[in-house]
Scaffold this motif. Structure first.
Motif, PDB file in Angstrom:
ATOM      1  N   SER A 191     -16.129  11.701  -9.060  1.00 10.98           N
ATOM      2  CA  SER A 191     -16.367  12.354 -10.052  1.00 10.98           C
ATOM      3  C   SER A 191     -15.898  11.717 -11.312  1.00 10.98           C
ATOM      4  O   SER A 191     -14.776  11.206 -11.421  1.00 10.98           O
ATOM      5  N   ALA A 192     -16.491  11.756 -12.394  1.00  9.51           N
ATOM      6  CA  ALA A 192     -16.200  11.134 -13.959  1.00  9.51           C
ATOM      7  C   ALA A 192     -14.653  11.865 -14.228  1.00  9.51           C
ATOM      8  O   ALA A 192     -13.868  11.133 -14.911  1.00  9.51           O
ATOM      9  N   GLY A 193     -14.578  13.062 -13.770  1.00  9.08           N
ATOM     10  CA  GLY A 193     -13.328  13.837 -14.168  1.00  9.08           C
ATOM     11  C   GLY A 193     -12.154  13.301 -13.419  1.00  9.08           C
ATOM     12  O   GLY A 193     -10.921  13.738 -13.569  1.00  9.08           O
ATOM     13  N   ASP A 194     -12.241  12.356 -12.376  1.00  8.87           N
ATOM     14  CA  ASP A 194     -11.267  11.629 -11.740  1.00  8.87           C
ATOM     15  C   ASP A 194     -10.297  10.754 -12.141  1.00  8.87           C
ATOM     16  O   ASP A 194      -9.508   9.993 -11.715  1.00  8.87           O
TER      17      ASP A 194
ATOM     18  N   PRO B  42       0.870  -1.413   0.014  1.00  7.65           N
ATOM     19  CA  PRO B  42      -0.008  -0.012  -0.016  1.00  7.65           C
ATOM     20  C   PRO B  42       0.720   1.237  -0.006  1.00  7.65           C
ATOM     21  O   PRO B  42       0.224   2.180  -0.516  1.00  7.65           O
ATOM     22  N   GLU B  43       2.002   1.378   0.634  1.00  9.03           N
ATOM     23  CA  GLU B  43       2.798   2.176   0.502  1.00  9.03           C
ATOM     24  C   GLU B  43       3.214   2.770  -0.768  1.00  9.03           C
ATOM     25  O   GLU B  43       3.681   3.941  -0.928  1.00  9.03           O
ATOM     26  N   MET B  44       3.291   1.996  -1.764  1.00 14.63           N
ATOM     27  CA  MET B  44       3.342   2.232  -3.217  1.00 14.63           C
ATOM     28  C   MET B  44       2.658   2.840  -4.047  1.00 14.63           C
ATOM     29  O   MET B  44       2.603   3.360  -5.092  1.00 14.63           O
ATOM     30  N   THR B  45       1.219   2.825  -3.591  1.00 20.17           N
ATOM     31  CA  THR B  45      -0.019   3.448  -4.098  1.00 20.17           C
ATOM     32  C   THR B  45      -0.021   4.741  -3.841  1.00 20.17           C
ATOM     33  O   THR B  45       0.142   5.309  -2.701  1.00 20.17           O
ATOM     34  N   PRO B  46      -0.234   5.733  -4.775  1.00 19.76           N
ATOM     35  CA  PRO B  46       0.201   6.894  -4.666  1.00 19.76           C
ATOM     36  C   PRO B  46      -1.218   7.612  -3.745  1.00 19.76           C
ATOM     37  O   PRO B  46      -2.053   7.130  -3.878  1.00 19.76           O
ATOM     38  N   ALA B  47      -0.711   8.637  -2.866  1.00 15.26           N
ATOM     39  CA  ALA B  47      -1.737   9.120  -1.963  1.00 15.26           C
ATOM     40  C   ALA B  47      -3.032   9.745  -2.716  1.00 15.26           C
ATOM     41  O   ALA B  47      -4.076   9.678  -2.164  1.00 15.26           O
ATOM     42  N   GLU B  48      -2.815  10.383  -4.150  1.00 15.29           N
ATOM     43  CA  GLU B  48      -3.993  10.929  -4.699  1.00 15.29           C
ATOM     44  C   GLU B  48      -4.900   9.831  -5.072  1.00 15.29           C
ATOM     45  O   GLU B  48      -5.931  10.128  -5.331  1.00 15.29           O
ATOM     46  N   PHE B  49      -4.407   8.754  -5.521  1.00 17.46           N
ATOM     47  CA  PHE B  49      -5.306   7.725  -5.735  1.00 17.46           C
ATOM     48  C   PHE B  49      -6.087   7.309  -4.692  1.00 17.46           C
ATOM     49  O   PHE B  49      -7.235   7.162  -5.017  1.00 17.46           O
ATOM     50  N   ARG B  50      -5.399   6.818  -3.503  1.00 19.64           N
ATOM     51  CA  ARG B  50      -6.208   6.403  -2.377  1.00 19.64           C
ATOM     52  C   ARG B  50      -7.425   7.569  -1.930  1.00 19.64           C
ATOM     53  O   ARG B  50      -8.270   7.096  -1.748  1.00 19.64           O
ATOM     54  N   ALA B  51      -6.747   8.800  -2.095  1.00 18.95           N
ATOM     55  CA  ALA B  51      -7.979   9.845  -1.971  1.00 18.95           C
ATOM     56  C   ALA B  51      -9.062   9.714  -2.787  1.00 18.95           C
ATOM     57  O   ALA B  51     -10.137  10.207  -2.465  1.00 18.95           O
TER      58      ALA B  51
END
Length: 164
Positions: A159-162, A142-151
């Protein structure tokens, strides 16, 4: 925030641009089994003369269904890239009929997650096997998963724009 397995799966799929383009959707997610729908459309046709579904569409469906099942069942938010995908095409998919993938996580090891998937058309007695696969996914932690993705997964309404 604790999300149900189905909500995790739906939010994961909502972040993937190819899922939006193809119209992939999560039908159900219970235990270690996920069901995903690929609606029939011109976007998945391989032979425009007869409307036959392109094999790459089936590959995308199975890889995405298996990967989504993996993401949904692992603790935390751990992206796992496809390590291996072995497919068997059983028959050509019929034009005009949606495809349903049933993916199962069959073993979670320390560095690899093993899955299997079957793709069907039709339901009940008329359910017809089109393809199946066995796939392995590499655990990167999980530490390799970008924080922005988790958020994006954790937010209340992705939203569809994500899409990434």
């Amino acid at each position: 925030m604790t999300l149900s397995l189905k909500t995790r799966a739906e939010r994961f799929v909502a972040t993937l641009r190819h899922c939006q383009v193809l119209g992939l959707s999560v039908e159900s997610m219970e235990g270690t089994t996920l069901v995903m729908r690929l609606p029939y459309s011109d976007k998945i046709v391989g032979n425009p003369m007869d409307g036959t579904v392109h094999g790459g569409s089936l590959t995308t469906l199975m890889d995405t269904a298996c990967g989504t099942a993996v993401f949904s069942v692992l603790p935390g938010f751990e992206l796992c890239p496809t390590l291996d995908l072995r497919m068997d095409y059983m028959k050509a998919a019929e034009p005009g009929i949606d495809l349903l993938a049933e993916a199962r996580v069959i073993r979670i090891a320390s560095s690899v997650v093993f899955t299997e998937c079957e793709v069907f058309q039709g339901e009940g007695e008329a359910r017809d096997l089109v393809a199946k696969c066995a796939a392995a996914f590499m655990r990167i932690g999980p530490e390799m998963t970008p924080a922005e993705f988790r958020a994006r997964i954790e937010q209340d309404e992705p939203s569809a724009g994500d899409a990434v």
